[in-house]
Design an enzyme around this catalytic site. Structure first.
Site, mmCIF file in Angstrom:
data_model
loop_
_atom_site.group_PDB
_atom_site.id
_atom_site.type_symbol
_atom_site.label_atom_id
_atom_site.label_comp_id
_atom_site.label_asym_id
_atom_site.label_seq_id
_atom_site.Cartn_x
_atom_site.Cartn_y
_atom_site.Cartn_z
ATOM 1 N N LYS A 139 9.063 10.789 4.271
ATOM 2 C CA LYS A 139 8.661 9.404 4.487
ATOM 3 C C LYS A 139 8.938 9.010 5.934
ATOM 4 O O LYS A 139 10.005 9.300 6.477
ATOM 5 C CB LYS A 139 9.421 8.495 3.524
ATOM 6 C CG LYS A 139 8.922 7.062 3.453
ATOM 7 C CD LYS A 139 9.597 6.326 2.303
ATOM 8 C CE LYS A 139 9.068 4.920 2.105
ATOM 9 N NZ LYS A 139 9.668 4.263 0.924
ATOM 10 N N CYS A 165 4.812 5.372 0.113
ATOM 11 C CA CYS A 165 5.040 3.943 -0.057
ATOM 12 C C CYS A 165 4.930 3.120 1.225
ATOM 13 O O CYS A 165 3.841 2.822 1.676
ATOM 14 C CB CYS A 165 6.387 3.714 -0.737
ATOM 15 S SG CYS A 165 6.488 2.072 -1.530
ATOM 16 N N GLU A 223 6.640 7.981 -6.121
ATOM 17 C CA GLU A 223 7.708 8.231 -5.164
ATOM 18 C C GLU A 223 9.016 8.541 -5.915
ATOM 19 O O GLU A 223 9.374 7.845 -6.873
ATOM 20 C CB GLU A 223 7.876 6.986 -4.290
ATOM 21 C CG GLU A 223 8.977 7.063 -3.257
ATOM 22 C CD GLU A 223 9.075 5.782 -2.426
ATOM 23 O OE1 GLU A 223 9.748 5.806 -1.381
ATOM 24 O OE2 GLU A 223 8.459 4.764 -2.836
#
Length: 671
Positions: free
Chosen positions: A118, A174, A49
């Site tokens: 994200k 994540c 990330e």
């Protein structure tokens, strides 16, 4: 041939050392890892990330100089990808509209195929992502302009390879993988087979084991492969620590993992089995039902197609462990747990059957061989747990025309040392009468040892056992194993195929051998018993139905039907996964082609560590396929017995339903 031609896809997780707020240097390291993965034959490379700038960059992520440098770094990666095979997922911050997004850019062969923002931004404890970023749901657009090109933008993208069926990749970032319903869950229901997670994930005590649990369980629930890559060395340690954890999982199994706290660049690689995922999804009707339940939500997911190219040029040496004994873990701790669990299943099955019938005695034939030994040990354990006297185990050893003195002695030692009711019953007189009644040449003094000669003995033993059970108010405990059922190496009906209940019916021969080895190590038996168990393990596997030849050699089952260790391997991959014979042969060559490659159980002595060349593997696989298909009628009428493991039952009521008159031609032609 290439691993790709056998239904595998090679994937990599790369953890370069990072330079905080230096996208140019990070891009160089990313390109180095990309080229190494491409040379290694990878189809997918996943990076951490925000890998182009560093996850721990904090407020610097909003600096225009950094954002501009990230785009320059991305261009470096895109240009370097030209002509290379892998699909690449690289992390960076991107401005889209008025928002700044934590993104994964999906790159292939000189082109950005799409950008994934994200979805869930952590803002608790050490995380402050909502301070900097917008969430995917905040975007008012479904495309973004990146490096001058308009590309798909959103968490709903699935990247599918036209030249590798079943290779469909979804990417999330994540925290997306830590929420109750990750975006990748929807993608998996929509057909994504490879789920990638670009992560920052600072390490704290206990997090390493939690990550493993999270990743492997998610891959199992989604019946997918999962690649997780966390940030590593070079991230800021102002307040946090970073371990560079990278994991590759497949349907609940961990295939590869990085070295924790490495201070150098790392890359892990594994070959994921697309055929396995396809077969599992095809079988799991409950998964298909859920796809139907949410079809309206799944259809809008966008699919971006691409071609990997040159996959046939990749080597065919598999980058994953192929266990020689798929029914038996090589790791000692796993093996101990497995053996204990198998024993408990067998004991509980027999105990429940005795309690249900109200019968407190069993009759069992004890030959001094592997199968009857395990069944006898299970019976003794069962009676101990039920509080019944061991004398209620009525054990009979029944010598025939070819019974050896060693096996007969071992049978008596076992019965005596275990404290059961042991009796010797000579079946030769009754067999001679039957052979005479049949007009068999043996009755006239001729040395004719045909199938009738063998089955008269097997049938006579079974007939005696059933009548003894009637006489004593008992049930007959079967001893035949899963491997024999698969090969049809048992006498049908009035023979060793039949019993009132069989605790071994779902236990393959190789597992029986390991169970007995393990039982020796438990110190649960007297020295006399354990010495005898060791002798049984060392002896040739034989039905002892044909007298020894002039050279003194006794009848060997494996000389006739082939090595059980190969047949158990074939059985597992045929029934558990439905693989083509050519793939089974390929896997067998990977597992058994070189005794020096791969892990062995320490319980197997060096001289028993065999290897087989491709010709031998093909020879015995041909035998297996012919025997397996032609002996289904024996399995259709098999007695009750507990299912032990996945891919470990041939009962038509437990796991395997097949017509008894099916042809083996399609499998043999495929091989």
């Amino acid at each position: 041939m290439s691993v790709y031609e056998h239904g595998f896809a090679r994937v990599s997780g790369a953890v370069p050392t990072v330079s905080i707020a230096d996208p140019a240097r990070n891009a160089e390291r990313t390109v180095d890892a990309l080229r190494a993965a491409a040379d290694d034959g990878a189809a997918l490379v996943v990076f951490p990330e925000l890998g182009l700038c560093g996850y721990s960059i904090d407020d610097l992520v909003q600096q225009d100089a950094v954002l501009d440098a990230c785009l320059v770094g991305l261009r470096t990666v895109v240009e370097a990808s030209t002509g290379l095979r892998p699909l690449i997922a690289v992390g960076l911050p991107l401005v889209v509209g008025d928002g700044l997004y934590n993104c994964a850019a999906i790159v292939h062969d000189g082109e950005v195929l799409g950008v994934v923002p994200k979805s869930y931004l952590p803002n608790y404890r050490e995380f402050y992502e909502q301070r900097y970023f917008s969430a995917a749901r905040d975007a008012a657009v479904t495309t973004a302009t990146v490096l001058g090109a308009e590309v798909p933008f959103g968490p709903d993208l699935i990247f599918e390879a036209d030249d590798l069926p079943g290779f469909a990749v979804h990417v999330e970032i994540c925290e997306d993988g830590w929420v109750p319903i990750p975006p990748s869950t929807w993608a998996a229901l929509a057909g994504a087979t490879v789920l990638a997670n670009l992560s920052g994930s600072p390490v704290t005590v206990g997090k390493e084991s939690y990550r493993k649990s999270l990743c492997t369980s998610h891959s199992a629930r989604c019946v997918a492969a999962h690649i997780y890559v966390a940030a590593g060395f070079g991230e800021s340690t102002t307040d946090l620590a970073w371990d560079g954890d990278a994991l590759i999982s497949e349907n609940g199994t961990l295939l590869a993992r990085s070295e924790q706290f490495s201070m150098t660049d790392q890359r892990i690689t594994a070959d994921i089995d697309l055929d396995r995922l396809r077969q599992e999804r095809m079988r799991m009707i409950s998964l298909r039902d859920q796809v139907g339940d949410y079809a309206g939500d799944l259809k809008p997911l966008r699919r971006i197609r691409f071609r990997l190219g040159a996959i046939e040029e990749v080597d065919d040496t598999l980058r994953r462990e192929v266990p020689r004994f798929p029914f038996v873990p090589a790791d000692s701790a796993d093996r101990d747990f497995r053996c204990r669990e198998v024993g408990n299943i067998q004991v509980q099955g027999l105990a429940a059957r005795l309690r249900a019938t109200g019968i407190e005695k069993i009759v069992i034939g004890v030959s001094g061989g592997l199968d009857s030994t395990l069944a006898l040990l299970v019976a003794v354990d069962t009676f101990d747990r039920l509080g019944l006297p061991r004398q209620n185990v009525l054990a009979y050893t029944m010598p025939g025309f070819a019974t050896g003195t060693a096996t007969l002695r071992r049978a008596h030692v076992l019965m005596d040392s275990l404290g059961v009711s042991g009796t010797e019953l000579d079946i030769r007189p009754s067999c001679e009468q039957m052979l005479a009644d049949l007009g068999h040449p043996y009755a006239r003094g001729e040395k004719v040892y045909d199938v009738t000669f063998e089955n008269v003995q097997a049938g006579e033993r079974t007939s005696h056992l059933f009548r003894l059970a009637n006489h004593h108010g008992a049930i007959v405990l079967g001893t035949g194993d899963l491997s024999e059922l698969a090969l049809g190496w048992c006498t049908y009906g009035v023979g060793d195929q039949m019993s009132h209940y069989n605790v071994n019916s779902s236990v393959p021969k190789t597992l029986i051998q390991h169970l007995i080895r393990w039982m020796i190590t438990t110190s649960a038996y007297t020295q006399e018993t354990t010495d005898t168990l060791a002798e049984i393990l060392d002896d040739v596997i034989s039905p002892e139905l044909v007298p020894a030849g002039d050279d003194g050699a006794i009848q060997s089952t494996e000389d006739t039907v082939g090595p059980y260790e190969l047949h158990d391997f074939f059985l597992y991959y045929l029934t558990r996964f439905g693989y083509r014979p050519a793939k089974i042969a390929y896997l067998a060559a990977q597992a058994w082609g070189d005794r020096e490659r791969g892990a062995w159980s320490e319980m197997i002595v060096t001289q028993r560590r065999n290897q087989y060349d491709p010709t031998t593997i093909e020879q015995w696989l041909t035998v297996f396929l012919k025997r397996f298909m032609s002996n289904q009628f024996k399995r259709t009428a098999m007695p009750n017995g507990p299912k032990i493991g996945s891919g470990g039952s041939l009962s038509p009521r437990g796991d395997w339903r097949s017509p008894s008159d099916a042809s083996s031609r399609a499998w043999l032609d495929s091989l």
